[in-house]
Design a protein around this motif. Structure first.
Motif, PDB file in Angstrom:
ATOM      1  N   THR A  69      -8.819  18.749 -33.741  1.00  0.00           N
ATOM      2  CA  THR A  69      -9.801  19.671 -33.619  1.00  0.00           C
ATOM      3  C   THR A  69      -8.988  20.836 -32.304  1.00  0.00           C
ATOM      4  OG1 THR A  69     -10.666  19.812 -35.235  1.00  0.00           O
ATOM      5  CG2 THR A  69     -11.701  20.821 -34.000  1.00  0.00           C
ATOM      6  N   VAL A  70      -9.239  21.973 -32.248  1.00  0.00           N
ATOM      7  CA  VAL A  70      -9.015  22.645 -30.834  1.00  0.00           C
ATOM      8  C   VAL A  70     -10.109  23.023 -30.065  1.00  0.00           C
ATOM      9  CG1 VAL A  70      -8.272  25.052 -29.973  1.00  0.00           C
ATOM     10  CG2 VAL A  70      -6.695  24.567 -31.571  1.00  0.00           C
ATOM     11  N   THR A  71     -10.212  22.141 -28.740  1.00  0.00           N
ATOM     12  CA  THR A  71     -11.783  22.873 -28.428  1.00  0.00           C
ATOM     13  C   THR A  71     -11.479  24.320 -27.275  1.00  0.00           C
ATOM     14  OG1 THR A  71     -11.020  22.510 -25.924  1.00  0.00           O
ATOM     15  CG2 THR A  71     -11.304  20.317 -27.487  1.00  0.00           C
ATOM     16  N   PRO A  72     -12.929  24.688 -27.577  1.00  0.00           N
ATOM     17  CA  PRO A  72     -12.683  25.868 -26.765  1.00  0.00           C
ATOM     18  C   PRO A  72     -12.183  26.115 -25.684  1.00  0.00           C
ATOM     19  CG  PRO A  72     -15.273  25.388 -27.318  1.00  0.00           C
ATOM     20  CD  PRO A  72     -14.220  24.418 -27.155  1.00  0.00           C
ATOM     21  N   ALA A  73     -11.306  25.012 -24.358  1.00  0.00           N
ATOM     22  CA  ALA A  73     -11.063  25.046 -23.740  1.00  0.00           C
ATOM     23  C   ALA A  73      -9.215  25.501 -24.153  1.00  0.00           C
ATOM     24  CB  ALA A  73     -11.076  24.000 -22.700  1.00  0.00           C
ATOM     25  N   GLY A  74      -9.637  24.396 -25.601  1.00  0.00           N
ATOM     26  CA  GLY A  74      -8.204  24.834 -25.725  1.00  0.00           C
ATOM     27  C   GLY A  74      -7.750  26.147 -26.567  1.00  0.00           C
ATOM     28  N   GLN A  75      -9.218  26.526 -26.868  1.00  0.00           N
ATOM     29  CA  GLN A  75      -8.723  27.928 -27.491  1.00  0.00           C
ATOM     30  C   GLN A  75      -8.068  29.297 -26.549  1.00  0.00           C
ATOM     31  OE1 GLN A  75      -9.863  29.696 -30.463  1.00  0.00           O
ATOM     32  NE2 GLN A  75      -9.126  32.106 -29.755  1.00  0.00           N
ATOM     33  N   LYS A  76      -9.089  29.198 -24.899  1.00  0.00           N
ATOM     34  CA  LYS A  76      -8.334  30.324 -23.861  1.00  0.00           C
ATOM     35  C   LYS A  76      -7.303  30.066 -23.297  1.00  0.00           C
ATOM     36  CE  LYS A  76     -12.194  31.023 -21.298  1.00  0.00           C
ATOM     37  NZ  LYS A  76     -13.369  31.698 -22.071  1.00  0.00           N
ATOM     38  N   ARG A  77      -6.553  28.445 -23.215  1.00  0.00           N
ATOM     39  CA  ARG A  77      -5.395  27.964 -22.769  1.00  0.00           C
ATOM     40  C   ARG A  77      -4.436  28.805 -23.929  1.00  0.00           C
ATOM     41  NH1 ARG A  77      -2.520  26.642 -18.411  1.00  0.00           N
ATOM     42  NH2 ARG A  77      -1.010  24.225 -19.146  1.00  0.00           N
ATOM     43  N   PHE A  78      -4.374  28.681 -25.271  1.00  0.00           N
ATOM     44  CA  PHE A  78      -3.945  29.481 -26.057  1.00  0.00           C
ATOM     45  C   PHE A  78      -3.888  30.859 -25.974  1.00  0.00           C
ATOM     46  CE2 PHE A  78      -3.421  31.830 -30.565  1.00  0.00           C
ATOM     47  CZ  PHE A  78      -2.262  31.092 -30.389  1.00  0.00           C
ATOM     48  N   GLU A  79      -4.828  31.422 -25.686  1.00  0.00           N
ATOM     49  CA  GLU A  79      -4.592  32.884 -25.200  1.00  0.00           C
ATOM     50  C   GLU A  79      -3.452  32.866 -23.965  1.00  0.00           C
ATOM     51  OE1 GLU A  79      -8.356  34.164 -25.433  1.00  0.00           O
ATOM     52  OE2 GLU A  79      -8.994  33.402 -27.817  1.00  0.00           O
ATOM     53  N   GLN A  80      -4.300  32.234 -23.220  1.00  0.00           N
ATOM     54  CA  GLN A  80      -3.357  32.234 -21.255  1.00  0.00           C
ATOM     55  C   GLN A  80      -2.116  32.287 -21.895  1.00  0.00           C
ATOM     56  OE1 GLN A  80      -3.643  29.097 -19.455  1.00  0.00           O
ATOM     57  NE2 GLN A  80      -2.980  30.166 -17.453  1.00  0.00           N
ATOM     58  N   LEU A  81      -1.994  31.014 -22.655  1.00  0.00           N
ATOM     59  CA  LEU A  81       0.339  30.863 -23.396  1.00  0.00           C
ATOM     60  C   LEU A  81       0.077  31.512 -23.734  1.00  0.00           C
ATOM     61  CD1 LEU A  81       0.098  27.355 -23.388  1.00  0.00           C
ATOM     62  CD2 LEU A  81       0.462  28.182 -21.378  1.00  0.00           C
ATOM     63  N   ASP A  82      -0.005  32.653 -24.288  1.00  0.00           N
ATOM     64  CA  ASP A  82       0.219  33.716 -25.755  1.00  0.00           C
ATOM     65  C   ASP A  82       0.637  35.097 -24.704  1.00  0.00           C
ATOM     66  OD1 ASP A  82       1.267  34.165 -28.421  1.00  0.00           O
ATOM     67  OD2 ASP A  82      -0.666  36.184 -28.123  1.00  0.00           O
ATOM     68  N   THR A  83      -0.465  34.956 -23.706  1.00  0.00           N
ATOM     69  CA  THR A  83       0.424  36.085 -23.279  1.00  0.00           C
ATOM     70  C   THR A  83       1.698  35.665 -22.150  1.00  0.00           C
ATOM     71  OG1 THR A  83      -2.128  36.726 -22.932  1.00  0.00           O
ATOM     72  CG2 THR A  83      -0.341  37.145 -20.801  1.00  0.00           C
ATOM     73  N   VAL A  84       1.494  34.901 -21.285  1.00  0.00           N
ATOM     74  CA  VAL A  84       3.021  34.062 -20.689  1.00  0.00           C
ATOM     75  C   VAL A  84       3.847  34.478 -21.298  1.00  0.00           C
ATOM     76  CG1 VAL A  84       4.188  31.986 -19.480  1.00  0.00           C
ATOM     77  CG2 VAL A  84       1.314  32.596 -19.594  1.00  0.00           C
ATOM     78  N   LEU A  85       3.505  33.884 -22.910  1.00  0.00           N
ATOM     79  CA  LEU A  85       4.945  34.273 -23.600  1.00  0.00           C
ATOM     80  C   LEU A  85       5.725  35.569 -24.611  1.00  0.00           C
ATOM     81  CD1 LEU A  85       6.694  31.314 -25.593  1.00  0.00           C
ATOM     82  CD2 LEU A  85       4.352  30.630 -24.128  1.00  0.00           C
ATOM     83  N   ASP A  86       4.802  36.186 -24.464  1.00  0.00           N
ATOM     84  CA  ASP A  86       5.447  37.330 -24.582  1.00  0.00           C
ATOM     85  C   ASP A  86       5.944  37.778 -23.188  1.00  0.00           C
ATOM     86  OD1 ASP A  86       3.999  37.782 -27.721  1.00  0.00           O
ATOM     87  OD2 ASP A  86       2.425  38.154 -26.922  1.00  0.00           O
ATOM     88  N   GLU A  87       5.679  37.574 -22.207  1.00  0.00           N
ATOM     89  CA  GLU A  87       6.390  38.082 -20.855  1.00  0.00           C
ATOM     90  C   GLU A  87       7.777  37.545 -21.478  1.00  0.00           C
ATOM     91  OE1 GLU A  87       3.841  37.468 -18.298  1.00  0.00           O
ATOM     92  OE2 GLU A  87       2.101  38.265 -18.067  1.00  0.00           O
TER      93      GLU A  87
END
Lengths: 146, 146
Positions: free
Chosen positions: A97-115
């Motif tokens: 299960t994803v934690t709140p920290a994991g949720q934030k991390r996912f959004e951060q990585l999504d930005t990096v990945l899109d770049e």
DNA sequence: CGGATATCAGGGGTACTGAAATTC
DNA sequence: CGAATTTCAGTATCCCTGATATCC
């Protein structure tokens, strides 16, 4: 490699393999500063979309081998991005299960990945990028039916 | 993996990586019956197009690392498909030359490889295959300038 | 000398096989 | 019992770094 023989340059498998290698380098290079790996993103994206899942299910969804999932998930556990708990309904399963920290991390990585994607297909116009994804998706789907 | 999360399926790098992996499997599977490897073809294709060349030149043309070329070329030497001879003009260089058997082998592998390409992009029409190769070529060239 | 080539030793990431332990 | 899940040990391949020897 700028002067690769025409026989090679014409083969889709060769082009795809070389571009894949370059994409991998871009990913490593782009994710290293934030201490992440491409498969971290793949696992988090799967959990985001499908909710808590067993390791087997995660692997099936994003194409990670059963033998490799454990170590990869453990890295996320160590970083506090997901938690692991036995499934009370079926004690063979580990539910991730994803934690709140994991949720934030996912959004951060999504930005990096899109770049990184922008960088990878920088030579193509927006319409051409859409078309490339469309063609690749059909090739992919034809080998991963249903 | 038929149900990969949308966030992943939309990323060109993910599609390319998964298709590349599948292409690699098709190559291994298709070349095993004739006892060949994908890099055998790459080396032979380079020598076919550019004529006899040093190991360094071969590696640069088809994207093989300097540390790996030697073992790969040795496999071709063992099979009698190429011969190795020191360059009299520059004794640092090993000049690799295709033998008649290597020429025949190249043509055989070219046929096998083309069948594998057909299999890989079987979901696309001829026009779409051309378009895919065109888009991939532009992406490739943008990262391998001049 | 600097620069290029060939060669080797080794590391690291990834994909995979086989097998064991556990649970359904 | 058979089947599924997790886990681990080990293999193979590929990409890469560093170092050495040789030669231009």
């Amino acid at each position: 490699m700028n002067q690769a023989p025409a026989r090679l340059r014409r083969k889709p498998s060769w082009l795809i393999s070389k571009i894949s290698l370059h994409a991998h380098r871009l990913l490593v290079e782009g994710l290293a500063p934030v201490g992440a790996r491409a498969y971290h993103y793949a696992i988090l994206a799967t959990l985001e979309e499908y909710g808590p899942a067993s390791q087997m299910a995660i692997g099936q969804h994003c194409g990670i081998d059963r033998s490799d999932i454990h170590a990869m998930v453990s890295e996320l556990v160590d970083q506090g991005l997901v938690v692991q708990a036995p499934d009370p309904q079926d004690r063979r399963r580990n539910i991730i299960t994803v934690t709140p920290a994991g949720q934030k991390r996912f959004e951060q990585l999504d930005t990096v990945l899109d770049e990184i994607q922008d960088n990878l297909v920088t030579a193509l116009s927006p319409a051409e990028r859409t078309q490339l994804v469309s063609l690749l998706t059909r090739v992919f789907n034809s080998h991963n039916p249903r």
